[in-house]
Enzyme design. Structure first.
Site, mmCIF file in Angstrom:
data_model
loop_
_atom_site.group_PDB
_atom_site.id
_atom_site.type_symbol
_atom_site.label_atom_id
_atom_site.label_comp_id
_atom_site.label_asym_id
_atom_site.label_seq_id
_atom_site.Cartn_x
_atom_site.Cartn_y
_atom_site.Cartn_z
ATOM 1 N N HIS A 181 -5.015 9.061 0.633
ATOM 2 C CA HIS A 181 -4.994 8.412 1.346
ATOM 3 C C HIS A 181 -5.643 9.392 2.780
ATOM 4 O O HIS A 181 -5.393 9.288 3.530
ATOM 5 C CB HIS A 181 -3.077 7.937 1.843
ATOM 6 C CG HIS A 181 -3.435 7.460 3.098
ATOM 7 N ND1 HIS A 181 -3.073 7.191 4.136
ATOM 8 C CD2 HIS A 181 -3.185 5.980 2.710
ATOM 9 C CE1 HIS A 181 -3.626 5.901 4.616
ATOM 10 N NE2 HIS A 181 -2.963 5.078 4.041
ATOM 11 N N HIS A 206 3.967 -2.390 3.426
ATOM 12 C CA HIS A 206 3.486 -1.038 2.214
ATOM 13 C C HIS A 206 5.283 -0.597 1.673
ATOM 14 O O HIS A 206 5.943 -1.128 2.469
ATOM 15 C CB HIS A 206 3.447 -0.170 3.964
ATOM 16 C CG HIS A 206 1.931 -0.471 4.123
ATOM 17 N ND1 HIS A 206 1.951 -0.439 5.813
ATOM 18 C CD2 HIS A 206 0.723 0.614 4.871
ATOM 19 C CE1 HIS A 206 0.634 -0.601 5.954
ATOM 20 N NE2 HIS A 206 0.327 0.183 5.370
ATOM 21 N N HIS A 211 -6.060 3.146 -3.828
ATOM 22 C CA HIS A 211 -5.985 3.370 -2.677
ATOM 23 C C HIS A 211 -6.183 4.816 -2.129
ATOM 24 O O HIS A 211 -6.226 5.869 -1.432
ATOM 25 C CB HIS A 211 -4.604 2.604 -2.424
ATOM 26 C CG HIS A 211 -4.126 2.945 -0.828
ATOM 27 N ND1 HIS A 211 -5.346 2.116 0.066
ATOM 28 C CD2 HIS A 211 -3.524 3.320 -0.176
ATOM 29 C CE1 HIS A 211 -5.209 2.185 1.323
ATOM 30 N NE2 HIS A 211 -3.329 2.683 1.281
ATOM 31 N N ASP A 220 1.326 -1.270 0.184
ATOM 32 C CA ASP A 220 -0.193 0.173 0.112
ATOM 33 C C ASP A 220 0.909 1.943 0.260
ATOM 34 O O ASP A 220 1.819 1.486 0.286
ATOM 35 C CB ASP A 220 -0.295 -0.356 1.275
ATOM 36 C CG ASP A 220 -1.792 -1.167 1.738
ATOM 37 O OD1 ASP A 220 -1.867 -1.624 -0.107
ATOM 38 O OD2 ASP A 220 -2.990 -0.792 2.182
#
Length: 276
Positions: free
Chosen positions: A151, A241, A147, A96
């Site tokens: 964020h 991540h 995503h 991510d």
């Protein structure tokens, strides 16, 4: 390599990945009732919400977005998908918050060394300065998911803001990767009714995770490796991540646990979305 050659190569790679995954990952387990109106859902299991990162200095103006011809056919879920279903020892690795030039290339290099495909849930503002990394993902058959743009915590945004975050990101992914994303993941695992509905309108399925490596806490390489190896199992989706902080531990951990998973007989693949 020209764009049309790149996309042809990518489609051939993904076709091979789908064929390999068909026996062990025929579909995905949706925890909610597929066609029912979505109800508010609690955040998915995993890392607690972190404070959103400060806005990027290179943010673009909103792009004109569209859901694509199949968007209206995607069912609205009540909860995100948490794991794969199917026969065999299959697992999915997901990363991510990137792409990030400091860490993503090393992760791609490790995946390439073991001929493994993974999923990258990217933030639109990170793609802007790293479009070549998305092109590399396309070239090597990895799946790129949405995503959001910056964020944010979606549960604190209006429906219009959520749409903008998702739509702009789908646009820049299509421009760079070659096609619109079919998967999305809410930042911090914080889902709500609007996120499920808008994701479906844009033709995307919501994917969460089964195992959180907690690498965002920088617990040490060995701890991250243990999280993955102890949580390994058929159908597991692993969250790591490749951006959002110092991800050097995540890079080193992948080098350790990936060959071990393969030695243990796991097939690391990417999921196939239900055709609806």
């Amino acid at each position: 390599m020209k764009k049309d050659q790149l996309l042809t190569r990518r489609r051939a790679l993904l076709g091979g990945v789908a064929a390999l995954g068909a026996a062990g990952a025929a579909g995905l387990l949706g925890l909610g009732a597929g066609g029912d109106p979505a109800a508010p859902a609690a955040p998915a299991a995993g890392a607690p919400a972190r404070r959103p990162l400060k806005p990027s200095t290179y943010r673009l103006q909103p792009l004109v977005g569209h859901g694509g011809p199949n968007a209206s056919r995607t069912l609205v879920r009540r909860e995100p998908v948490l794991r794969m279903t199917g026969v065999g020892r299959t697992m999915v690795l997901t990363f991510d918050d990137g792409p990030d030039r400091r860490y993503t290339p090393d992760i791609l290099s490790t995946l390439r060394a073991y001929d493994v495909r993974a999923m990258f849930f990217v933030c639109g503002e990170m793609v802007v300065d790293n479009k070549d990394l998305l092109a590399e993902m396309a070239e090597e058959g990895h799946v790129v998911g949405n995503h959001t743009w910056s964020h944010p915590l979606l549960t604190e945004l209006s429906r219009g803001r959520i749409r903008s975050e998702m739509e702009r990101t789908s646009d820049v992914i299509e421009e760079t990767y070659g096609e619109r994303p079919r998967w999305f993941r809410a930042p911090y695992g914080a889902w709500n009714r609007s996120a499920f509905q808008l994701g479906a309108e844009l033709g995307m399925e919501p994917l969460a995770w089964t195992v959180d490596t907690l690498d965002w806490t920088e617990p040490g390489t060995r701890t991250i490796v243990d999280q993955v190896e102890n949580g390994a199992g058929p159908g597991v989706v692993v969250l790591s991540h490749d951006a959002g902080g110092d991800r050097s531990q995540s890079v080193r951990a992948l080098r350790d646990y990936l060959p071990q998973l393969l030695d243990d007989g796991y097939h690391i693949t990417v999921p196939r979305r239900h055709q609806v």
